[in-house]
Design an enzyme around this catalytic site. Structure first.
Site, short mmCIF file in Angstrom:
data_model
loop_
_atom_site.label_atom_id
_atom_site.label_comp_id
_atom_site.label_asym_id
_atom_site.label_seq_id
_atom_site.Cartn_x
_atom_site.Cartn_y
_atom_site.Cartn_z
N ASP A 38 0.85 -1.20 0.00
CA ASP A 38 0.00 0.00 0.00
C ASP A 38 0.88 1.24 0.00
OD1 ASP A 38 -3.28 0.21 0.75
OD2 ASP A 38 -2.13 2.08 0.91
N ASP A 59 3.93 3.07 -4.24
CA ASP A 59 2.87 3.44 -5.18
C ASP A 59 2.79 2.41 -6.30
OD1 ASP A 59 1.33 4.67 -7.15
OD2 ASP A 59 2.05 6.68 -6.63
N VAL A 60 1.63 1.76 -6.43
CA VAL A 60 1.48 0.70 -7.44
C VAL A 60 1.61 1.22 -8.87
CG1 VAL A 60 0.07 -0.89 -6.06
CG2 VAL A 60 -1.07 0.89 -7.40
N ASN A 86 -5.83 -4.86 -6.07
CA ASN A 86 -7.02 -4.28 -5.44
C ASN A 86 -6.91 -2.78 -5.19
OD1 ASN A 86 -9.41 -4.41 -3.36
ND2 ASN A 86 -7.66 -3.63 -2.20
N TYR A 151 -14.58 7.24 -13.00
CA TYR A 151 -14.45 5.94 -12.30
C TYR A 151 -15.08 4.84 -13.14
CZ TYR A 151 -14.62 2.75 -8.22
OH TYR A 151 -14.47 1.70 -7.35
P1 NAD Z 1 -9.97 1.80 0.67
O1 NAD Z 1 -9.80 3.26 0.42
O2 NAD Z 1 -10.25 1.34 2.03
O3 NAD Z 1 -8.73 0.99 0.10
C1 NAD Z 1 -8.02 1.36 -1.05
C2 NAD Z 1 -6.54 1.24 -0.74
O4 NAD Z 1 -5.79 1.45 -1.94
C3 NAD Z 1 -6.08 2.27 0.29
O5 NAD Z 1 -5.46 1.65 1.39
C4 NAD Z 1 -5.12 3.15 -0.50
O6 NAD Z 1 -4.07 3.69 0.28
C5 NAD Z 1 -4.62 2.19 -1.57
N1 NAD Z 1 -4.09 2.89 -2.73
C6 NAD Z 1 -4.68 3.87 -3.45
N2 NAD Z 1 -3.86 4.31 -4.40
C7 NAD Z 1 -2.71 3.58 -4.30
C8 NAD Z 1 -1.48 3.59 -5.00
N3 NAD Z 1 -1.27 4.43 -6.01
N4 NAD Z 1 -0.53 2.71 -4.63
C9 NAD Z 1 -0.71 1.85 -3.60
N5 NAD Z 1 -1.86 1.82 -2.88
C10 NAD Z 1 -2.84 2.68 -3.23
O7 NAD Z 1 -11.16 1.40 -0.32
P2 NAD Z 1 -11.76 -0.02 -0.74
O8 NAD Z 1 -13.20 0.20 -0.91
O9 NAD Z 1 -11.26 -1.12 0.11
O10 NAD Z 1 -11.13 -0.15 -2.22
C11 NAD Z 1 -10.50 -1.32 -2.70
C12 NAD Z 1 -10.89 -1.52 -4.15
O11 NAD Z 1 -12.30 -1.78 -4.23
C13 NAD Z 1 -10.64 -0.32 -5.07
O12 NAD Z 1 -10.09 -0.76 -6.29
C14 NAD Z 1 -12.03 0.25 -5.27
O13 NAD Z 1 -12.13 0.97 -6.48
C15 NAD Z 1 -12.85 -1.02 -5.27
N6 NAD Z 1 -14.28 -0.86 -5.01
C16 NAD Z 1 -14.74 -0.35 -3.83
C17 NAD Z 1 -16.12 -0.23 -3.63
C18 NAD Z 1 -16.68 0.34 -2.35
O14 NAD Z 1 -17.91 0.61 -2.31
N7 NAD Z 1 -15.90 0.53 -1.30
C19 NAD Z 1 -17.01 -0.63 -4.61
C20 NAD Z 1 -16.50 -1.16 -5.79
C21 NAD Z 1 -15.15 -1.27 -5.98
#
Ligand code: NAD
Length: 258
Positions: A38, A59-60, A86, A151
């Site tokens: 992360d 950073d991914v 993810n 998005y």
């Molecule tokens: P979250 O914000 O809790 O987790 C996302 C994580 O990604 C964070 O810890 C953040 O620091 C990390 N991140 C972001 N950019 C990064 C980068 N450049 N390099 C490394 N790490 C990075 O949110 P979440 O809901 O757990 O999201 C996880 C995935 O699920 C995402 O891809 C999101 O688009 C997807 N998603 C979420 C939802 C929802 O309702 N929460 C719905 C559909 C899809």
């Protein structure tokens, strides 16, 4: 019964919170060792001090970070069986006004970084003779949402990246799949959930009449990342309480029983 991930090694990106953290937790509970990646070092610290987890901060969007995660999987745990791509960012705004840089960043994290993650993982999976790649897409990649066109575009792109990559890797026993979560209670949705009317309206639009939890998404990811999912590739599975099953044309009370 042997736990589903006994002796297996996985990478999980976006592991600091939400769906990524829940995925690390379910994988280690089922016997895996995990490289947790992360950009948020502070939030990722939950994973430190557990010898089943190696922490990689970065950073991914950078190729080197993806290679480093794979190298850590090999050096610390002996190889790589599954990679869960993810990490993601949301992006919403006015169609004409949103700065184009936000659009670019969303594509870099949600799409380009997924390709980098796949490219980094495949050689290590070839060395094993099989592999599981699972990407977190979204129901927002299967249709559009108000003000979320950016998005929507990134998640639709990643769904089709998964399908294409799955075809190219299928004969090698490396599967590539996506989960498409609906509204899930994580940090990403904290702002939306803090608006009571928006939260309620969204809940009402979900046939199950509730938001999902990170653990409910992680459970499906864990299946796709397991040996049991050996004949599943190129799919994008909605994990959404029925949202994508519903045309949305009627509310339940409008349906008249004849
Ligand atoms: P979250 O914000 O809790 O987790 C996302 C994580 O990604 C964070 O810890 C953040 O620091 C990390 N991140 C972001 N950019 C990064 C980068 N450049 N390099 C490394 N790490 C990075 O949110 P979440 O809901 O757990 O999201 C996880 C995935 O699920 C995402 O891809 C999101 O688009 C997807 N998603 C979420 C939802 C929802 O309702 N929460 C719905 C559909 C899809």
């Amino acid at each position: 019964m042997t736990p589903a991930h006994q002796g297996r090694v996985a990478i999980v990106t976006g592991a600091a919170s939400g769906i990524g953290r829940a995925t690390v937790e379910v994988l280690i509970s089922q016997g895996a060792r995990v490289v947790a990646v992360d950009i948020d070092a502070e939030r990722l610290s939950w994973a430190a001090g557990d010898d089943r987890v190696a922490v990689v901060t970065g950073d991914v969007r950078f190729e080197d970070l993806n290679s480093e995660a794979v190298q850590v999987a090999i050096d610390r745990f002996g190889g790589l069986d599954a990679t869960i791509l993810n990490a993601g960012v949301s992006a919403s705004g006015d169609l004409l006004e949103m700065p184009i840089e936000r659009f670019d960043t969303a594509f870099e994290v949600n799409v380009r970084a997924v390709l980098l993650g796949i490219r980094a993982a495949v050689p290590a999976m070839r060395a094993r003779g099989s592999g599981r790649i699972c990407v977190t897409a979204s129901t927002s990649g299967l249709a559009g949402d108000p003000s979320m066109w950016a998005y929507n575009a990134t998640k639709a792109a990643v769904v089709n990246l998964v399908r294409g990559a799955a075809i190219d890797l299928a004969a090698e026993g490396i599967t590539v799949n996506a989960v498409c979560p609906g509204p899930t209670e994580t940090n990403m949705t904290a702002r939306v959930r803090s608006l009571p009317q928006v939260y309620k309206d969204l809940r009402r639009s979900i046939p199950m009449q509730r938001w999902g939890s990170a653990e409910e998404i992680a459970a499906v990811i864990a299946f796709l990342a397991s040996p049991a999912a050996s004949f599943v590739t190129g799919v994008a599975i909605p994990v959404d309480g029925g949202i994508t099953a519903n045309t949305g044309q009627f509310t339940p009370r409008e349906i008249q029983h004849e």
